[in-house]
Design a protein around this motif. Sequence first.
Motif, PDB file in Angstrom:
ATOM      1  N   HIS A 108       0.822  -1.223   0.000  1.00  0.00           N
ATOM      2  CA  HIS A 108       0.000   0.000   0.000  1.00  0.00           C
ATOM      3  C   HIS A 108       0.851   1.266   0.000  1.00  0.00           C
ATOM      4  O   HIS A 108       0.394   2.320   0.411  1.00  0.00           O
ATOM      5  CB  HIS A 108      -0.978   0.021   1.169  1.00  0.00           C
ATOM      6  CG  HIS A 108      -1.880  -1.162   1.210  1.00  0.00           C
ATOM      7  ND1 HIS A 108      -2.803  -1.431   0.233  1.00  0.00           N
ATOM      8  CD2 HIS A 108      -1.979  -2.165   2.116  1.00  0.00           C
ATOM      9  CE1 HIS A 108      -3.446  -2.558   0.532  1.00  0.00           C
ATOM     10  NE2 HIS A 108      -2.967  -3.027   1.655  1.00  0.00           N
ATOM     11  N   LYS A 168       3.342   6.018  -8.319  1.00  0.00           N
ATOM     12  CA  LYS A 168       2.390   5.583  -9.354  1.00  0.00           C
ATOM     13  C   LYS A 168       2.718   6.221 -10.701  1.00  0.00           C
ATOM     14  O   LYS A 168       2.734   5.547 -11.732  1.00  0.00           O
ATOM     15  CB  LYS A 168       0.951   5.918  -8.949  1.00  0.00           C
ATOM     16  CG  LYS A 168       0.391   5.008  -7.888  1.00  0.00           C
ATOM     17  CD  LYS A 168      -1.064   5.339  -7.631  1.00  0.00           C
ATOM     18  CE  LYS A 168      -1.659   4.394  -6.621  1.00  0.00           C
ATOM     19  NZ  LYS A 168      -3.097   4.636  -6.427  1.00  0.00           N
ATOM     20  N   TYR A 184      -1.067  -2.831 -19.387  1.00  0.00           N
ATOM     21  CA  TYR A 184      -1.441  -3.006 -17.988  1.00  0.00           C
ATOM     22  C   TYR A 184      -2.877  -2.533 -17.789  1.00  0.00           C
ATOM     23  O   TYR A 184      -3.409  -1.759 -18.569  1.00  0.00           O
ATOM     24  CB  TYR A 184      -0.499  -2.229 -17.068  1.00  0.00           C
ATOM     25  CG  TYR A 184      -0.591  -0.724 -17.236  1.00  0.00           C
ATOM     26  CD1 TYR A 184      -1.443   0.021 -16.425  1.00  0.00           C
ATOM     27  CD2 TYR A 184       0.139  -0.058 -18.210  1.00  0.00           C
ATOM     28  CE1 TYR A 184      -1.545   1.403 -16.601  1.00  0.00           C
ATOM     29  CE2 TYR A 184       0.042   1.303 -18.382  1.00  0.00           C
ATOM     30  CZ  TYR A 184      -0.805   2.022 -17.575  1.00  0.00           C
ATOM     31  OH  TYR A 184      -0.928   3.380 -17.742  1.00  0.00           O
ATOM     32  N   ASP A 185      -3.474  -3.046 -16.744  1.00  0.00           N
ATOM     33  CA  ASP A 185      -4.795  -2.605 -16.317  1.00  0.00           C
ATOM     34  C   ASP A 185      -4.588  -2.032 -14.924  1.00  0.00           C
ATOM     35  O   ASP A 185      -4.215  -2.761 -13.996  1.00  0.00           O
ATOM     36  CB  ASP A 185      -5.776  -3.779 -16.297  1.00  0.00           C
ATOM     37  CG  ASP A 185      -7.187  -3.355 -15.951  1.00  0.00           C
ATOM     38  OD1 ASP A 185      -7.376  -2.306 -15.285  1.00  0.00           O
ATOM     39  OD2 ASP A 185      -8.123  -4.071 -16.340  1.00  0.00           O
ATOM     40  N   GLU A 186      -4.806  -0.746 -14.771  1.00  0.00           N
ATOM     41  CA  GLU A 186      -4.483  -0.064 -13.522  1.00  0.00           C
ATOM     42  C   GLU A 186      -5.190  -0.663 -12.309  1.00  0.00           C
ATOM     43  O   GLU A 186      -4.655  -0.631 -11.208  1.00  0.00           O
ATOM     44  CB  GLU A 186      -4.778   1.437 -13.631  1.00  0.00           C
ATOM     45  CG  GLU A 186      -4.084   2.205 -12.548  1.00  0.00           C
ATOM     46  CD  GLU A 186      -3.965   3.686 -12.824  1.00  0.00           C
ATOM     47  OE1 GLU A 186      -3.689   4.410 -11.859  1.00  0.00           O
ATOM     48  OE2 GLU A 186      -4.118   4.118 -13.969  1.00  0.00           O
ATOM     49  N   LYS A 187      -6.345  -1.271 -12.486  1.00  0.00           N
ATOM     50  CA  LYS A 187      -7.032  -1.848 -11.327  1.00  0.00           C
ATOM     51  C   LYS A 187      -6.315  -3.074 -10.756  1.00  0.00           C
ATOM     52  O   LYS A 187      -6.587  -3.503  -9.648  1.00  0.00           O
ATOM     53  CB  LYS A 187      -8.494  -2.156 -11.641  1.00  0.00           C
ATOM     54  CG  LYS A 187      -8.729  -3.271 -12.608  1.00  0.00           C
ATOM     55  CD  LYS A 187     -10.223  -3.444 -12.868  1.00  0.00           C
ATOM     56  CE  LYS A 187     -10.471  -4.514 -13.896  1.00  0.00           C
ATOM     57  NZ  LYS A 187     -11.871  -4.638 -14.223  1.00  0.00           N
ATOM     58  N   TYR A 188      -5.350  -3.616 -11.514  1.00  0.00           N
ATOM     59  CA  TYR A 188      -4.620  -4.793 -11.048  1.00  0.00           C
ATOM     60  C   TYR A 188      -3.171  -4.516 -10.639  1.00  0.00           C
ATOM     61  O   TYR A 188      -2.482  -5.419 -10.191  1.00  0.00           O
ATOM     62  CB  TYR A 188      -4.624  -5.887 -12.117  1.00  0.00           C
ATOM     63  CG  TYR A 188      -6.002  -6.393 -12.436  1.00  0.00           C
ATOM     64  CD1 TYR A 188      -6.746  -7.091 -11.493  1.00  0.00           C
ATOM     65  CD2 TYR A 188      -6.568  -6.152 -13.675  1.00  0.00           C
ATOM     66  CE1 TYR A 188      -8.016  -7.543 -11.777  1.00  0.00           C
ATOM     67  CE2 TYR A 188      -7.834  -6.600 -13.975  1.00  0.00           C
ATOM     68  CZ  TYR A 188      -8.559  -7.290 -13.022  1.00  0.00           C
ATOM     69  OH  TYR A 188      -9.814  -7.732 -13.310  1.00  0.00           O
ATOM     70  N   TRP A 245      -2.020  -2.027  -8.461  1.00  0.00           N
ATOM     71  CA  TRP A 245      -1.816  -1.435  -7.131  1.00  0.00           C
ATOM     72  C   TRP A 245      -2.462  -2.310  -6.078  1.00  0.00           C
ATOM     73  O   TRP A 245      -3.581  -2.751  -6.226  1.00  0.00           O
ATOM     74  CB  TRP A 245      -2.408  -0.020  -7.060  1.00  0.00           C
ATOM     75  CG  TRP A 245      -2.043   0.834  -8.230  1.00  0.00           C
ATOM     76  CD1 TRP A 245      -2.880   1.382  -9.124  1.00  0.00           C
ATOM     77  CD2 TRP A 245      -0.721   1.214  -8.632  1.00  0.00           C
ATOM     78  NE1 TRP A 245      -2.175   2.079 -10.073  1.00  0.00           N
ATOM     79  CE2 TRP A 245      -0.846   2.011  -9.792  1.00  0.00           C
ATOM     80  CE3 TRP A 245       0.551   0.983  -8.135  1.00  0.00           C
ATOM     81  CZ2 TRP A 245       0.240   2.551 -10.463  1.00  0.00           C
ATOM     82  CZ3 TRP A 245       1.636   1.529  -8.810  1.00  0.00           C
ATOM     83  CH2 TRP A 245       1.482   2.310  -9.943  1.00  0.00           C
ATOM     84  N   ASP A 246      -1.749  -2.574  -4.998  1.00  0.00           N
ATOM     85  CA  ASP A 246      -2.340  -3.347  -3.891  1.00  0.00           C
ATOM     86  C   ASP A 246      -2.431  -2.503  -2.668  1.00  0.00           C
ATOM     87  O   ASP A 246      -1.982  -1.398  -2.600  1.00  0.00           O
ATOM     88  CB  ASP A 246      -1.570  -4.631  -3.617  1.00  0.00           C
ATOM     89  CG  ASP A 246      -0.101  -4.426  -3.295  1.00  0.00           C
ATOM     90  OD1 ASP A 246       0.347  -3.279  -3.180  1.00  0.00           O
ATOM     91  OD2 ASP A 246       0.600  -5.418  -3.169  1.00  0.00           O
TER      92      ASP A 246
END
Length: 150
Positions: free
Chosen positions: A18, A129, A143-147, A149-150
């Motif tokens: 995070h 980011k 890339y897919d931004e929803k995947y 970042w954790d």
Amino acid sequence: MPQSLVKNYVHIIFSTKHRNDFIDKSIEKELFSYIATLCTDFESTTLQIGGTDNHIHILCLLSRKIALMKLVQEIKAVSSKWIKTKGKKYEDFFWQEGYGAFSVSPNNIFPVSEYIKNQREHHKEFDFKHEMINYYKKHKIDYDEKYIWD
């Protein structure tokens, strides 16, 4: 060919879970040194390590005997256990699950090394980011931004 000749320079980047600010100046030298030792243990020569409070960059010459995924997995697992022994402040330390890794031409070793060395200065202007998205675009990584970042 009777022998395996390999020279792969790799720029590895990953953040704390995070993007929590754990890697302050009081621990970074020791952490970077520890990670360099881990790379050496896997016959991968470290050229430069740097970062900020929430992420690190590693430039190394990847051993022909280890997969990149295995090297990163070992660095993250072992260094995470190590940093948790460094005091109460670090008890909740975790690395993010993913990572970015980019090949580096021998001609670009010096500029990449300098870039890594000056991370704290660089990040006065750009956050993590923004930096990673620029790397994905530069290296033409879909890339897919929803995947990411954790």
